[in-house]
Design a protein around this motif. Structure first.
Motif, mmCIF file in Angstrom:
data_model
loop_
_atom_site.group_PDB
_atom_site.id
_atom_site.type_symbol
_atom_site.label_atom_id
_atom_site.label_comp_id
_atom_site.label_asym_id
_atom_site.label_seq_id
_atom_site.Cartn_x
_atom_site.Cartn_y
_atom_site.Cartn_z
ATOM 1 N N ILE A 69 31.667 9.175 17.656
ATOM 2 C CA ILE A 69 32.407 7.778 18.109
ATOM 3 C C ILE A 69 31.133 6.817 17.397
ATOM 4 O O ILE A 69 31.227 5.786 16.546
ATOM 5 C CB ILE A 69 32.298 7.562 19.345
ATOM 6 C CG1 ILE A 69 33.454 8.182 20.098
ATOM 7 C CG2 ILE A 69 32.562 5.944 19.427
ATOM 8 C CD1 ILE A 69 33.486 8.071 21.479
ATOM 9 N N GLU A 70 29.525 7.003 17.571
ATOM 10 C CA GLU A 70 28.565 6.273 16.760
ATOM 11 C C GLU A 70 28.649 6.504 15.337
ATOM 12 O O GLU A 70 28.548 5.401 14.828
ATOM 13 C CB GLU A 70 27.341 6.820 17.485
ATOM 14 C CG GLU A 70 26.782 5.940 18.662
ATOM 15 C CD GLU A 70 25.391 5.896 18.810
ATOM 16 O OE1 GLU A 70 24.892 7.090 19.359
ATOM 17 O OE2 GLU A 70 24.822 4.973 18.700
ATOM 18 N N ILE A 73 31.409 4.152 14.112
ATOM 19 C CA ILE A 73 31.204 2.770 14.312
ATOM 20 C C ILE A 73 29.943 2.465 13.022
ATOM 21 O O ILE A 73 30.149 1.380 12.375
ATOM 22 C CB ILE A 73 30.613 2.452 15.649
ATOM 23 C CG1 ILE A 73 31.344 2.766 16.794
ATOM 24 C CG2 ILE A 73 29.858 0.991 15.487
ATOM 25 C CD1 ILE A 73 30.897 2.608 17.952
ATOM 26 N N GLY A 78 31.227 -1.304 12.091
ATOM 27 C CA GLY A 78 31.871 -1.592 13.363
ATOM 28 C C GLY A 78 33.417 -2.004 13.096
ATOM 29 O O GLY A 78 34.086 -2.233 14.191
ATOM 30 N N VAL A 80 35.827 0.193 12.584
ATOM 31 C CA VAL A 80 36.711 1.355 13.289
ATOM 32 C C VAL A 80 37.544 0.855 14.259
ATOM 33 O O VAL A 80 37.192 -0.040 15.186
ATOM 34 C CB VAL A 80 35.642 2.580 13.542
ATOM 35 C CG1 VAL A 80 34.668 2.262 14.897
ATOM 36 C CG2 VAL A 80 36.840 3.867 14.158
ATOM 37 N N ILE A 85 39.242 5.532 17.351
ATOM 38 C CA ILE A 85 38.268 6.147 18.408
ATOM 39 C C ILE A 85 38.981 6.980 19.491
ATOM 40 O O ILE A 85 38.525 7.929 19.898
ATOM 41 C CB ILE A 85 37.219 5.060 19.059
ATOM 42 C CG1 ILE A 85 36.341 4.454 17.922
ATOM 43 C CG2 ILE A 85 36.700 5.504 20.302
ATOM 44 C CD1 ILE A 85 35.599 3.392 18.038
#
Lengths: 231, 231
Positions: A69-70, A73, A78, A80, A85
């Motif tokens: 997930i990170e 992003i 940012g 996404v 997600i």
């Protein structure tokens, strides 16, 4: 090998396959964020995020989900979407519940070692609940006397293990696919280790050849060869 | 109490405070998604997501992070930004590294029980690495003989614990703040349990009064009272 030994088995990619499932999920992640760059670049970013998070998150599927997930992003600055997600989370959830099939020879080897009177132990690192669940799903639980799930498999872990299970070093054997976690720390302590290579390797478990210099351990191509070796 | 006992302590909200930190993070999450509805509704959603995920994710900060992220996605119909999700991840990371201070009386009680010759054990559920890290950050590690991190604290867990540590039921005591995990399963087995209530309670650890019917256990308002009780 007349005396009863304490024989410890690694779990992931020794008793059942794991890495190919993580690799498949990673491939799906790369598709989701394909517009962010070349696959090699995306993988590099994911590995960098994982490396940074590992000390805080530890090993396992939940850590991998959070690092995926990170990565998404960061690579999208940012942008996404929540939808993407959620897809990543759903992929991670599948990693926590896929059917677990023992690898070829596993049931045979465990059954025979038990028959010979040895104590068998699973020694694995990762998410506590996930590792317990995989053992349950594998159907192998009853073949083991003990289960140890640890946050790291280093020399201190193996020393604690022997002391906890009142095992003498000469009656202990570790069997696993990871040179870094199953073989090197055990061989460094002078204990017996058997390497069963697996075709897929996690990048964070890879070792440089010089790390093996001076170490004694046995290698088999098929787990079943362990039976002859431990005769 | 002349004989050496095995005395097990819960960790979170017994040895150090945890729930208030989770509550603070939850409050920050509600700010981030404040535009999605009334706080009560948002909390309800978060709890529903956590309840659904718990069987797969288990307890701990990483599970909480993933459930917070899913809640934000669901409540915004996927419109939550990557920036907001990164904020949620960063809040979760803080849960994995905040300074751990022993609660009042903890050091005194542990030191005195050791002095009296008892074996002390930490028994906690949650993320393996996170719980180990909190124990290390607390500085209490050396006061304990054993650390057991488990995925669930139910009757089977306590029975395994006694067998593993060769403790007789009459020489075992469990001390903790959670009626659900530290007291009820122990009292049901007829073992001794001491409840030390904490001001903050996790919603998933709450029990109905009727679940306590017929059970014997001791309650103290301050951990230091344990010393007199165990005299």
């Amino acid at each position: 090998m007349p005396a009863a030994h304490l024989i410890a088995f690694d779990a992931d990619d020794t008793l059942w396959s794991t890495q190919p499932h993580f690799d498949q999920v990673e491939a799906r992640l790369l598709e989701i964020i394909a517009h962010c760059g070349e696959p090699a670049h995306l993988t590099e970013q994911l590995n960098a995020v994982q490396r940074r998070n590992m000390q805080l998150f530890g090993y396992g599927a939940k850590s991998f989900m959070l690092s995926m997930i990170e990565t998404a992003i960061q690579l999208t600055d940012g942008a996404v979407t929540g939808h993407d997600i959620q897809q990543i989370i759903d992929l991670g959830k599948d990693l926590l519940r896929y059917p677990i099939e023992p690898l070829p020879g596993v049931v045979e080897v465990l059954t025979e070692l038990r028959r010979r009177g040895h104590r068998l132990l699973v020694l694995t690192k990762g998410d506590l609940l996930d590792q317990e669940s995989k053992l349950a799903r594998s159907g192998l639980g009853d073949l083991f006397d003990h289960v140890e799930i640890v946050s790291e498999k280093d020399e201190a872990t193996y020393q604690r293990l022997l002391s906890r299970h009142a095992a003498r070093p000469e009656y202990f054997v570790m069997i696993g696919n990871s040179l870094k976690s199953d073989i090197i720390p055990v061989a460094r302590l002078g204990f017996r280790a058997v390497h069963v290579p697996y075709h897929a390797n996690w990048i964070f478990e890879r070792v440089e050849p010089e790390q093996l210099a001076g170490l004694d351990f046995h290698t088999v191509q098929d787990l079943r060869e362990v039976l002859d070796y431990l005769l």
